[in-house]
Design a protein around this motif. Structure first.
Motif, PDB file in Angstrom:
ATOM      1  N   SER A 170     -20.177  28.448  27.380  1.00 59.32           N
ATOM      2  CA  SER A 170     -19.103  27.545  27.800  1.00 59.32           C
ATOM      3  C   SER A 170     -17.807  27.997  27.135  1.00 59.32           C
ATOM      4  O   SER A 170     -17.806  28.881  26.275  1.00 59.32           O
ATOM      5  N   ARG A 171     -16.712  27.389  27.552  1.00 64.58           N
ATOM      6  CA  ARG A 171     -15.399  27.748  26.999  1.00 64.58           C
ATOM      7  C   ARG A 171     -14.629  26.487  26.637  1.00 64.58           C
ATOM      8  O   ARG A 171     -14.799  25.426  27.253  1.00 64.58           O
ATOM      9  N   THR A 172     -13.783  26.656  25.613  1.00 64.42           N
ATOM     10  CA  THR A 172     -12.908  25.569  25.198  1.00 64.42           C
ATOM     11  C   THR A 172     -11.661  26.185  24.576  1.00 64.42           C
ATOM     12  O   THR A 172     -11.530  27.411  24.497  1.00 64.42           O
ATOM     13  N   ARG A 210     -16.570  20.920  27.054  1.00 64.62           N
ATOM     14  CA  ARG A 210     -16.348  22.338  27.312  1.00 64.62           C
ATOM     15  C   ARG A 210     -16.638  22.640  28.775  1.00 64.62           C
ATOM     16  O   ARG A 210     -17.355  21.896  29.456  1.00 64.62           O
ATOM     17  N   TYR A 270     -15.516  19.801  19.280  1.00 63.19           N
ATOM     18  CA  TYR A 270     -15.190  20.337  20.608  1.00 63.19           C
ATOM     19  C   TYR A 270     -16.419  20.225  21.511  1.00 63.19           C
ATOM     20  O   TYR A 270     -17.070  21.213  21.860  1.00 63.19           O
TER      21      TYR A 270
END
Length: 317
Positions: A97-99, A77, A74
């Motif tokens: 960060s986001r995923t 992000r 991943y």
């Protein structure tokens, strides 16, 4: 010989008196010493094994390190500000960060399209599965899966149906456990329990990790006395705050029952979280953690919001 209807009526009465059988499936956890006692489960993200802490003080579904996210594939992000420390008091340069993870499984529990918060953790390692340093399952996951964290059995129960949480609670109450309703704080995304510490009202976070802690300003306002420890505590926003400890163990009373004494670390919670400090007055703030729940053989029902505590041992005469 007694008539068959009498035998049948006795059997029915016995069945009614017994709590319904909970249909639970379980995943074991191990207690790992990593900045205090922490339950760690073996999970899978997609098909990759990974060990994760079970951390109800984390507000989201899952939090993992950037190294773990990269290793899991991943890499793309969305940036999410400055957050996360790579060592105590040091804000990591990479930020947060986001995923979204495709699949997260723990034992029989499977969740798909899982929002993940990615940031540095102190002492983290790249190796997977590791021993829980790569990330944590938060209270969002515990509530979504309706999990029951059983500290005595070192396992997490997942109900087959929603009513199984109540059946498991009834089983424990029949065995002498106290069932205490927790309070959900929507703003802070945590469960709270009302208690008293040395006779002073306290509202404490139900956390599944570490020794717990006390908020220094509110505890001092309640006249508890503290001595300073030589080490600081590093908050997730990069703050470094002095750590104190009660001068003597503090008695804990929950639901009218005495559950022994604790002597947890204390600091200014607002400063630790890089936020405004709470004003004095009101109940003592803080958290009860894994060390306390282990001692109380606790089960924490995150599905229905109940804390279940074993009866404390009787003191000898």
């Amino acid at each position: 010989m007694k008539p068959q209807w009498w035998v049948l009526s006795v059997a029915i009465a016995a069945a009614v008196a017994m709590p319904a059988q909970a249909r639970m499936q379980y995943a074991p956890f191990a207690m790992v010493e990593h900045f205090g006692d922490r339950p760690v489960v073996q999970a899978r993200i997609d098909t990759t094994p990974i060990a994760l802490q079970v951390h109800s003080g984390a507000s989201g579904t899952i939090e993992i390190t950037p190294e773990a996210a990269d290793a899991l594939g991943y890499r793309e992000r969305t940036s999410s500000g400055r957050y996360g420390i790579d060592r105590s008091g040091h804000l990591a340069a990479a930020g947060a960060s986001r995923t979204s993870l495709r699949r997260l499984s723990v034992g029989p529990s499977v969740v798909t399209e899982v929002p993940a918060f990615v940031h540095a953790l102190p002492g983290a390692k790249v190796e997977l599965p590791g021993a829980g340093e790569a990330g944590m399952l938060g209270v969002g996951w515990l509530r979504k899966t309706r999990a029951i964290v059983d500290f005595d059995g070192k396992r997490i129960g997942f109900p087959d149906e929603a009513g199984d949480n109540a059946a498991e609670r009834a089983r424990l109450v029949a065995a002498g456990y106290a069932a205490l309703r927790m309070v959900w704080d929507e703003k802070e995304a945590c469960y709270l329990i009302d208690a008293s510490l040395d006779g002073h009202p306290a509202r404490l976070i139900v956390n599944t990790v570490s020794t717990g802690s006390l908020d220094l300003p509110s505890a001092r306002a309640a006249t508890l006395k503290f001595g300073r420890l030589p080490r600081p505590a590093g908050g997730p926003g990069g703050a470094s705050v002095p750590v104190h400890k009660p001068l003597k163990p503090v008695s804990v009373r929950i639901g009218g029952v005495d559950y022994g004494r604790i002597q947890p670390p204390a600091w200014d919670t607002g400063a630790y979280l890089s936020a405004a400090s709470a004003k004095g007055g009101g109940p003592i703030q803080g958290a009860l953690g894994a060390t306390f729940w282990i001692a109380q053989k606790a089960s924490i029902d995150f599905g229905d919001g109940w804390l279940l505590l074993a009866p404390p041992p009787r003191s000898g005469r």
